[in-house]
Scaffold this motif. Sequence first.
Motif, PDB file in Angstrom:
ATOM      1  N   THR A   1      -8.066  -4.589  -2.003  1.00  0.00           N
ATOM      2  CA  THR A   1      -6.966  -4.028  -2.791  1.00  0.00           C
ATOM      3  C   THR A   1      -7.459  -2.856  -3.631  1.00  0.00           C
ATOM      4  O   THR A   1      -6.790  -1.822  -3.731  1.00  0.00           O
ATOM      5  CB  THR A   1      -6.353  -5.122  -3.685  1.00  0.00           C
ATOM      6  N   ALA A   2      -8.634  -3.018  -4.229  1.00  0.00           N
ATOM      7  CA  ALA A   2      -9.176  -1.924  -5.034  1.00  0.00           C
ATOM      8  C   ALA A   2      -9.344  -0.678  -4.172  1.00  0.00           C
ATOM      9  O   ALA A   2      -8.970   0.433  -4.576  1.00  0.00           O
ATOM     10  CB  ALA A   2     -10.516  -2.337  -5.648  1.00  0.00           C
TER      11      ALA A   2
ATOM     12  N   VAL B   1       0.816  -1.218   0.000  1.00  0.00           N
ATOM     13  CA  VAL B   1       0.000   0.000   0.000  1.00  0.00           C
ATOM     14  C   VAL B   1       0.853   1.273   0.000  1.00  0.00           C
ATOM     15  O   VAL B   1       0.330   2.367  -0.164  1.00  0.00           O
ATOM     16  CB  VAL B   1      -0.998   0.021   1.182  1.00  0.00           C
TER      17      VAL B   1
ATOM     18  N   VAL C   1      -8.065   2.441 -10.105  1.00  0.00           N
ATOM     19  CA  VAL C   1      -8.976   1.299 -10.120  1.00  0.00           C
ATOM     20  C   VAL C   1      -9.705   1.293 -11.456  1.00  0.00           C
ATOM     21  O   VAL C   1     -10.317   2.294 -11.823  1.00  0.00           O
ATOM     22  CB  VAL C   1     -10.022   1.427  -8.990  1.00  0.00           C
TER      23      VAL C   1
ATOM     24  N   SER D   1      -6.123   1.145  -3.746  1.00  0.00           N
ATOM     25  CA  SER D   1      -5.292   1.369  -4.931  1.00  0.00           C
ATOM     26  C   SER D   1      -5.161   2.825  -5.339  1.00  0.00           C
ATOM     27  O   SER D   1      -5.909   3.682  -4.884  1.00  0.00           O
ATOM     28  CB  SER D   1      -5.871   0.590  -6.115  1.00  0.00           C
ATOM     29  N   THR D   2      -4.234   3.068  -6.239  1.00  0.00           N
ATOM     30  CA  THR D   2      -4.052   4.390  -6.816  1.00  0.00           C
ATOM     31  C   THR D   2      -4.947   4.552  -8.037  1.00  0.00           C
ATOM     32  O   THR D   2      -5.499   5.614  -8.278  1.00  0.00           O
ATOM     33  CB  THR D   2      -2.585   4.567  -7.261  1.00  0.00           C
TER      34      THR D   2
ATOM     35  N   VAL E   1      -0.459   1.486  -6.885  1.00  0.00           N
ATOM     36  CA  VAL E   1      -1.063   0.212  -7.271  1.00  0.00           C
ATOM     37  C   VAL E   1      -2.185   0.461  -8.274  1.00  0.00           C
ATOM     38  O   VAL E   1      -3.032   1.323  -8.062  1.00  0.00           O
ATOM     39  CB  VAL E   1      -1.634  -0.506  -6.033  1.00  0.00           C
ATOM     40  N   VAL E   2      -2.154  -0.313  -9.355  1.00  0.00           N
ATOM     41  CA  VAL E   2      -3.237  -0.275 -10.334  1.00  0.00           C
ATOM     42  C   VAL E   2      -4.017  -1.572 -10.183  1.00  0.00           C
ATOM     43  O   VAL E   2      -3.428  -2.645 -10.216  1.00  0.00           O
ATOM     44  CB  VAL E   2      -2.686  -0.188 -11.772  1.00  0.00           C
ATOM     45  N   THR E   3      -5.318  -1.477 -10.009  1.00  0.00           N
ATOM     46  CA  THR E   3      -6.111  -2.697  -9.822  1.00  0.00           C
ATOM     47  C   THR E   3      -7.189  -2.820 -10.882  1.00  0.00           C
ATOM     48  O   THR E   3      -7.922  -1.864 -11.145  1.00  0.00           O
ATOM     49  CB  THR E   3      -6.746  -2.697  -8.420  1.00  0.00           C
TER      50      THR E   3
END
Lengths: 565, 578
Positions: B519-520, B505, B526, B523-524, B509-511
């Motif tokens: 995680t979504a 975290v 989504v 994320s940065t 992060v791309v989800t």
Amino acid sequence: MDLLIKNGFVYDPINGVNGEVLDIGVRGGKIVDPSEVDPREAKVIDARGKVVMPGGIDIHTHIAGPKVNTGRLMMPSDHYFSFMKFEKGVHRSGTGKYTPSTFLTGYRYARMGWTMAVEPATPPLKTLHTHEELDDTPMIDKLCFLLLDSNRILLDYLSQGDLDRFRTLIVWFLEATKSYAVKLVDPGVAISWSWGRGYGLDIDDEIEPYGITPRDIITSFCRVNQELKLPHTIHVHCNRLGIPGNYETTLKTMKSTSHLSVGGEVNIHITHAQYNSYSGESWFDLGSGSEEIAKYVNNHAHVSLDIGQIDFGTAITMTADAPFEYALFHLSRWKWGGAEVENEAASGIVPFKYRKRNFVNTIQWCIGLELTLLSKDLWRVILTTDHPNGAPFTRYPKIIALLMSKNYREEIFKKLSRRGLKKSILPSIDRELTLYDIAIITRAAPARLLGIDNFKGHLGVGADADVAIYDIDPEKIDLSRDYMKIKERFSRALYTIKGGEIVVKGGEIVKEVYGTTYAVKFREEIDKSLLKELEEKFREYYTISLSNYWIPEEGIRHLRYIYCG
Amino acid sequence: MAGLNLVLVTGRSLSQGEGLDIGKTTKDYFEGVAIIELDGEDLEALGVVEGGKVKVETEYGSIVVRAIKSRRKHKGIAFMPMGPWASLVIDPNTYGSGMPTLKGIKARILPTDEKIPGIKEILERIYNIRVKEIPKETLSEGESVSTASRVIDNVACSFCGCLCDDLEVEVRNNRVVKVRKACSLGSSKLLHSRENRILNPYVRENGVLVRVDLRSAVKKAAEILANAKYPLLYGWSNTSVEAIRVGVELAEYIGGVFDNTSVICHGPTIQAVQEAGFVTSTLGKVKNYADLIIYWGCNPLNAHPRHLARYSAFAKGIYAKSRRDRKIVVIDVRETDTAKVADLFIKVKPNSDYELATALRMAIRGYDIESGKVAGVNVEKIRELAEMMVSAKFGVIFYGLGLTMTQGKGRNIEELIRLAQDLNEWTKFVAIPMRGHYNVVGANQVSTWTTGYAFSVDFRRGYPRYNPGVTSATDLLNNGDVDAALIVASDPVAHMPAKAVENLVKIPVVTLDPKWSLTAVASTVVIPVAMTGVEVGGTAYRMDKVPIRLKKLVEPPPGILSDEDVLRMILEEVKKLR
Ligand code: SF4
Ligand SMILES: [Zn+2]
């Protein structure tokens, strides 16, 4: 862009061209008359002093599918030591020498000037997997042979004498799986292997619980194969592969279809014949049975074979002959992979090492070359290593050099088992193949045996523009003495042209292309009532439904049908 | 305070499984997953009432959860469902395997008055993620265009590795209204496919997720990945082969690491295959032939509910026609639901499966076993099982996370594979891993054919390299080695060890996910995607490596594309940047 390949020594056996200096024109992915190509507009390749051949065709090479992928998985060491880097805009990366990843498989073939390869053993239920891998194999055209010898549904009908349904369902299985030809591996053995039995099954042994024999399987498939006018014959891995004395089984297998041949046409292909050409009674008194095999093939036009040459060093054996692999595991004692596919097939994987000083391995090495050099009709003897069983396909240049140079063979003899050499006739053979011969056994003949020689495997007008150019000047290089040059130059094609595009230059990939996947298609419609029956059988035997078994056309990148019947 | 020292086992459970569909921010998920299952006697010894709160302490962390009385006896062993609560107390170290230790951990359980943290608190307090509010989006009911429904049959279920392909799905108004033949996990996935959906792309700005259009989200995702020095591309077990192929290409292009969730399920199995090989078959072979079925360290009645009926214990086969023609054995550290239907249950001491497999290898060869007990099992019982094995006509061992996640990991599997190989000297025997997610096998397959390796593939040097323990997602995250991540069809924040999540975290992060996962939320970027196997088709591989086509049953929500399409867009955008 159009291409004009000028002044090369052209070897194009299908058109009877033997080293004549000619121009080859290429337009729209096809070979055209050179006069049609305007040299001012075209890319001109100066092939003066070079050899020009059709692209190579590998008729039997395990490059894709469930067995191959598990082989990769089992061998991280192979992938650790051999790799190719990603090059932006040019090609992908990959790893592996013996079980290369899919991209690498394509690149390596292209670098040698090969433009087509056949995955020779796919179990129907997992053939979607095979196609997904073939789809990720660039540079070459491809197709696959379907494992059918131990198919429960087919054997049900065969043993009941219902040849009509037997025949129709062969059509159905081939169409459902988008495959090209019928493969029989140690015919019938996978049935017995379900109970852990079957090792050493011979052609006239009965297969439980069907009460039929491998001979019945071979002849029935052969008959149907002919009736259906499939482009390739039945492709047979004989019973008792890898067992001393098995050349007799091989002879029986070949003879079993001789009476079926119409007008002397080829009706059976014996694959990786080296493994099925052993005389003797045990590993200690093993001998070469190649003379007997070659004699039969020379005298009977209904048989073709590929040699399954071994090379020394590491190999990974993988076949649908599961009991054989299990037996081999007891010799190698390293790793064994065994897998079975419901109602259809079994397979095995065992990494192996062929040693120069080893008596048995020496004989094996000799047999493959003997089978080729004793042949009076190279149109029925194809170069293969049964990749990766005998050696990786990247050894073709080396084997070509061995076939072309007695000097080279003698050089190798020095390092081999003396006892093994004494049991072989190879040392007494003087024959050296010519470039024309090589073009037959690696291009023209495989195209002909696959039934695609109207558009593949030659450089006549209208053929697909798959071309290899090698930096060999037959007027300057003494092919027999300079065998290292042969090996080197065949390893790195000066140019490989695939579908009219230059994809390899100076032995390096310059462009990535994806070839076509060929499958057979029949004109006959399948009877609806039979499909109902089949649905029932599926429910009873399989764990997936009939409708999900059928591979949709959209699942394959470039699919092209060859129509039969 | 009175405390108890127990052995902690984490694993999948039905509620955890269903949580994937209804969402992890729901009360049901909290109630089903923020728990610890204790043996009745242990609970009593602790002086805690059923439903009371306990604190779980291990060397790696502590957490408060609700105590549940187990329906079965397993004194000395405590069970926690996989999830954000368990993640805080498991052993994150992989000891060179890529697999953290998720089972057989020493734990101390204490009664407590402290509060059980909710998801939001875990994210905020422990991981420092500003959650504010999870964007609430509801899929509009749309107009009822018609009341006519159609039934699609032979649908493959895209939930677990069984990939049952006989489902009948009734669709009305672009909605799944009825599912026949599936188990509760499978039908829950289909029936709840519209719930908890992400319907818009989001980009985090000043700490909060802000709605953006697809183009800008893709652009931002591409920037993150193109600018990263060492990105991780992780997940891939709940999407199609088509998407995975693009994923590998993207990882190669940006020189990142391509890892799939097998790193925390059957990665050790793959390592065992590398050592010993394998002996296996498709499930139909088991259905038709197997007269001895051993479930070892797996509990299919909970994790693969239709496995027994379709493929194994209860299946109707050609030679083994019914349950009566088969002997069933369960080997586990506790008496599971599956154990209830077994002819023989063998209770193995936690962390001693390797010893048991070795003892069986000895017993089938008739070697003397000197001690009276091995792995907590009487030698007579071991001999009994060995006898059953050699006298079976076709035997199979199905093995699960009970072996891959405990001490020994890959070594356990290696010994088990060798046992199965040995048995082929006497009879026919195969061993089949019980793979969890519906296409985790596909992720392994694609990874292997494109790179030579099944998971944890590192492209940093421009070609594939593999070294679990170093290039595995768990270790890369545990050590804070990667500087950006793309997560596809997976929820590492819910399932990775706390240490790994802490580092995850911290980086962009791309989800890509159809649903709001933890995680979504953290994320940065989504990007919502269509549900594979429901709204888009594709290929998936069953646990026995049989490829099966998934069907498109309904249209995805407006504007929402498949994983494959979104990945291609990101790849194209990345190519413009580097
Ligand atoms: S067992 Fe698995 S695949 Fe089969 S219906 Fe249930 S969840 Fe779906
Ligand atoms: Zn072969």
